[in-house]
Design an enzyme around this catalytic site. Sequence first.
Site, PDB file in Angstrom:
ATOM      1  N   ASP A 114       1.343  -1.329   0.143  1.00 12.84           N
ATOM      2  CA  ASP A 114      -0.092   0.130   0.053  1.00 12.84           C
ATOM      3  C   ASP A 114       1.144   1.086  -0.071  1.00 12.84           C
ATOM      4  O   ASP A 114       1.894   1.380   0.478  1.00 12.84           O
ATOM      5  CB  ASP A 114      -0.752   0.221   0.852  1.00 12.84           C
ATOM      6  CG  ASP A 114      -1.699  -0.959   1.120  1.00 12.84           C
ATOM      7  OD1 ASP A 114      -2.612  -1.588  -0.118  1.00 12.84           O
ATOM      8  OD2 ASP A 114      -2.489  -1.391   2.423  1.00 12.84           O
ATOM      9  N   ASN A 164      -4.319  -8.623   5.242  1.00 14.13           N
ATOM     10  CA  ASN A 164      -4.779  -8.100   6.029  1.00 14.13           C
ATOM     11  C   ASN A 164      -5.990  -8.398   7.383  1.00 14.13           C
ATOM     12  O   ASN A 164      -5.624  -8.350   8.395  1.00 14.13           O
ATOM     13  CB  ASN A 164      -5.799  -6.523   5.702  1.00 14.13           C
ATOM     14  CG  ASN A 164      -5.071  -5.644   4.977  1.00 14.13           C
ATOM     15  OD1 ASN A 164      -3.659  -5.524   5.225  1.00 14.13           O
ATOM     16  ND2 ASN A 164      -5.372  -4.611   4.135  1.00 14.13           N
ATOM     17  N   GLU A 201      -9.818 -10.619  -4.884  1.00 12.95           N
ATOM     18  CA  GLU A 201      -8.664  -9.882  -5.203  1.00 12.95           C
ATOM     19  C   GLU A 201      -7.777 -10.471  -5.460  1.00 12.95           C
ATOM     20  O   GLU A 201      -6.372 -10.394  -6.196  1.00 12.95           O
ATOM     21  CB  GLU A 201      -8.234  -9.403  -3.888  1.00 12.95           C
ATOM     22  CG  GLU A 201      -8.422  -7.587  -3.802  1.00 12.95           C
ATOM     23  CD  GLU A 201      -7.891  -6.569  -2.955  1.00 12.95           C
ATOM     24  OE1 GLU A 201      -7.297  -7.696  -2.504  1.00 12.95           O
ATOM     25  OE2 GLU A 201      -7.975  -5.172  -2.065  1.00 12.95           O
ATOM     26  N   GLY A 239     -22.971   0.727  11.484  1.00 10.23           N
ATOM     27  CA  GLY A 239     -22.171  -0.537  11.994  1.00 10.23           C
ATOM     28  C   GLY A 239     -22.832  -1.898  11.228  1.00 10.23           C
ATOM     29  O   GLY A 239     -22.579  -1.814  10.035  1.00 10.23           O
ATOM     30  N   ASP A 277     -11.892  -5.558   6.573  1.00  9.13           N
ATOM     31  CA  ASP A 277     -10.570  -5.950   6.465  1.00  9.13           C
ATOM     32  C   ASP A 277     -10.791  -6.607   7.513  1.00  9.13           C
ATOM     33  O   ASP A 277     -10.788  -7.753   8.999  1.00  9.13           O
ATOM     34  CB  ASP A 277      -8.912  -6.187   6.141  1.00  9.13           C
ATOM     35  CG  ASP A 277      -9.559  -5.706   4.605  1.00  9.13           C
ATOM     36  OD1 ASP A 277     -10.575  -6.298   3.869  1.00  9.13           O
ATOM     37  OD2 ASP A 277      -8.198  -5.376   4.606  1.00  9.13           O
TER      38      ASP A 277
HETATM   39  P1  ATP Z   1     -12.696  -1.160   3.619  1.00 14.88           P
HETATM   40  O1  ATP Z   1     -12.581  -0.968   1.629  1.00 14.88           O
HETATM   41  O2  ATP Z   1     -12.060   0.553   3.938  1.00 14.88           O
HETATM   42  O3  ATP Z   1     -11.637  -1.876   3.828  1.00 14.88           O
HETATM   43  P2  ATP Z   1     -15.649  -1.810   3.992  1.00 14.88           P
HETATM   44  O4  ATP Z   1     -16.259  -0.695   3.073  1.00 14.88           O
HETATM   45  O5  ATP Z   1     -15.093  -2.992   3.685  1.00 14.88           O
HETATM   46  O6  ATP Z   1     -13.858  -1.094   4.560  1.00 14.88           O
HETATM   47  P3  ATP Z   1     -17.347  -0.751   6.715  1.00 14.88           P
HETATM   48  O7  ATP Z   1     -18.680  -0.879   5.927  1.00 14.88           O
HETATM   49  O8  ATP Z   1     -16.975   0.905   5.701  1.00 14.88           O
HETATM   50  O9  ATP Z   1     -16.053  -1.410   5.866  1.00 14.88           O
HETATM   51  O10 ATP Z   1     -16.741  -0.870   7.772  1.00 14.88           O
HETATM   52  C1  ATP Z   1     -16.254  -3.049   8.268  1.00 14.88           C
HETATM   53  C2  ATP Z   1     -16.925  -2.181  10.252  1.00 14.88           C
HETATM   54  O11 ATP Z   1     -16.150  -1.517  10.615  1.00 14.88           O
HETATM   55  C3  ATP Z   1     -18.354  -1.585  10.150  1.00 14.88           C
HETATM   56  O12 ATP Z   1     -19.472  -2.618   9.907  1.00 14.88           O
HETATM   57  C4  ATP Z   1     -18.195  -0.839  11.600  1.00 14.88           C
HETATM   58  O13 ATP Z   1     -18.213  -2.015  12.778  1.00 14.88           O
HETATM   59  C5  ATP Z   1     -16.789  -0.776  12.077  1.00 14.88           C
HETATM   60  N1  ATP Z   1     -16.631   0.920  10.962  1.00 14.88           N
HETATM   61  C6  ATP Z   1     -15.770   1.007  10.384  1.00 14.88           C
HETATM   62  N2  ATP Z   1     -15.784   2.908  10.146  1.00 14.88           N
HETATM   63  C7  ATP Z   1     -16.135   2.908  11.496  1.00 14.88           C
HETATM   64  C8  ATP Z   1     -16.016   3.485  12.521  1.00 14.88           C
HETATM   65  N3  ATP Z   1     -16.045   5.000  11.959  1.00 14.88           N
HETATM   66  N4  ATP Z   1     -16.337   3.704  13.659  1.00 14.88           N
HETATM   67  C9  ATP Z   1     -16.895   2.822  14.457  1.00 14.88           C
HETATM   68  N5  ATP Z   1     -16.876   1.446  13.680  1.00 14.88           N
HETATM   69  C10 ATP Z   1     -16.271   1.190  12.347  1.00 14.88           C
HETATM   70  O1  RIB Z   2      -9.014  -3.030   2.340  1.00 11.01           O
HETATM   71  C1  RIB Z   2      -8.240  -2.096   2.155  1.00 11.01           C
HETATM   72  C2  RIB Z   2      -6.632  -2.563   1.260  1.00 11.01           C
HETATM   73  O2  RIB Z   2      -7.431  -2.979   0.141  1.00 11.01           O
HETATM   74  C3  RIB Z   2      -5.542  -2.111   0.676  1.00 11.01           C
HETATM   75  O3  RIB Z   2      -4.975  -2.855   2.243  1.00 11.01           O
HETATM   76  C4  RIB Z   2      -5.014  -2.116  -0.133  1.00 11.01           C
HETATM   77  O4  RIB Z   2      -4.548  -3.250  -0.425  1.00 11.01           O
HETATM   78  C5  RIB Z   2      -6.641  -3.009  -1.192  1.00 11.01           C
HETATM   79  O5  RIB Z   2      -6.242  -4.000  -1.379  1.00 11.01           O
END
Ligand code: ATP
Ligand code: RIB
Length: 405
Positions: A110, A140, A238, A323, A350
Site C-alpha cells: 500500500d 489484512n 482480489e 454498523g 478487513d
Molecule cells: P474498507 O473497504 O475500507 O476496508 P469496508 O467498506 O469494507 O471498509 P465498512 O463497512 O466501512 O467496511 O466497515 C466495516 C465495519 O467496521 C463496520 O461494520 C463497523 O463495525 C466498523 N467501522 C467502520 N467505520 C467505523 C467508524 N467510523 N467507527 C466505528 N466503527 C466503524
Molecule cells: O481493504 C483495504 C485494502 O484494499 C488495502 O490494504 C489495499 O491493498 C486493498 O487491497
Amino acid sequence: MFSKERHREILVYLNKHERVTVNQLAILFYVSKETIRNDLNILAKQGFVQRCHGGAIILRRVFHTQLVNDFGTSIVKVLNQVNMQRKITRKRKIKIMKNKVCILGSFNVDIIAKVDRFPKSGESILASNTIIGPGGKGANQAMAASKCQVQVHFVGKVGKDHFSQMARDHLSSSDISSFTLYQDEEYKTGSAIIYVSQPAGENMIAIHSGANQHITESEVSSIASEMADAKIFLTQLENNFEATHKALMMASQLGAKTILNPAPYSARTIECLPWVDYLTPNETEASMMSGIEVNDIDSAKKAAQAIRAIGAKDIIITMGSQGALIYEGSKFTHIPALKALSVDTTGAGDAFNGAFAAAIAQEQSLISAAKFASAFASLAVEREGASSMPEYQNVLSRLAQYERK
Ligand code: ATP
Ligand code: RIB
C-alpha cells in the site's frame, strides 16, 4: 553426502525456491528418486515441508523461516531448535488447534498519501505524509484473525521483486501461525495507491493486482490439507476468480464453514454462493449485488432479501459508522458501530472480516461474532494503515460498550 546434510541442503533450496520436484532434487544431489522421497517424507514428518504431487513445498511457519535463515549451516541445530520451540508452543497449539482459520487472499504493497481532501480530476495537491506499508485484503484479514486467539494459515501469491520480500517479512513477523506464499515468475507483487483524507480518514483506492491474479488451480489444490483441518475458510475477490471459486468449493466440500467477503465487487459472485455460508458485502457491494441502493438500515434489509433470493445463506452487510446488518434465517439484527476516533478507515472491512472469522471459528453465535468484529473494527479505524490491527485485550474492553448500550 550424509542424509542430514542433504536435508539441510533441501531446506536451504526450498527456503529460496518455495517448491521442488523429486526429479529436480534427485538430479541436484545425484541420488535416486526413492532416496529423495524418503528425505521429503522425513522433512514432512518434522513439519518443515508439505508433500505435494511429485515433490514438496516449504511450510513457512514463522519459527521455521527464522531458523532456516539463522541456522542455515546446521540442520542438527535447526531440528533441535524446532523441537525446543515445539515443546514450548505445544500447549498453546493444542489449545488453539481446533480453531483454525485458513485464508486465501491478496497481498499488496500500500502506498498511502494523507491529504486534506481528495484531488479533483486533473488537480495536483500536496500530501501531508506518505507511507509505504503492507496491505491487501487477504493479508489484512489474516492479520486481524491472528490477533483473535485462533490459528491462522494464510495463502497468497507475490511476484519476484523487492516487494515480495516485504510480504515475507511482514507475514513472518506477524502473529499469523503459518503461510504459503507462492511466487510468480512473470507478474509483479500487487500494489495499491491509497488517498486517506482528513479528518475522518475516508479513503480512495486504485489497486494493481499483479501476481494476486495468477494463483493456479494446482496451487489451490496444494492447500487442501490446510483447508481440511480449518474450521473456517475465508476469502475475498482480489485473486483470480477461478482460483477463488475453486478454493471455496474445495473448502466447503472438505467440511470448513466458508466466508466470502465479495470485495471488490464482481458480477460473478453469484457463482460462488452455493459454497458460501456467510456473505459479508459492504454497502457498495450489497447495492451492486441487489440493485437496491443501500444507505440506511431499511434499504440494507431490502438488499439482504434480494441477495438471499439469488442464493446467499447468512448475510452480513457492513455499513461503516452505521454498523452492520445481519440477515440470519428470517431474522434481521442491527449491530450498531461503536464510538471510535477514526483516523484511517482503510481496512475497516478487513478488520471486521478477520475478527468475525475468528469468532465464528471459536463457535460464537453469528450475533456475538458480529459484535466482536465490530468492536475489533472500531479499534482498527483508530490506527493508521490498513494492516495495523488492535490487540485482543483492548477489543474485549471495547466490547464491554455493548453491554452498556
Ligand atoms: P474498507 O473497504 O475500507 O476496508 P469496508 O467498506 O469494507 O471498509 P465498512 O463497512 O466501512 O467496511 O466497515 C466495516 C465495519 O467496521 C463496520 O461494520 C463497523 O463495525 C466498523 N467501522 C467502520 N467505520 C467505523 C467508524 N467510523 N467507527 C466505528 N466503527 C466503524
Ligand atoms: O481493504 C483495504 C485494502 O484494499 C488495502 O490494504 C489495499 O491493498 C486493498 O487491497
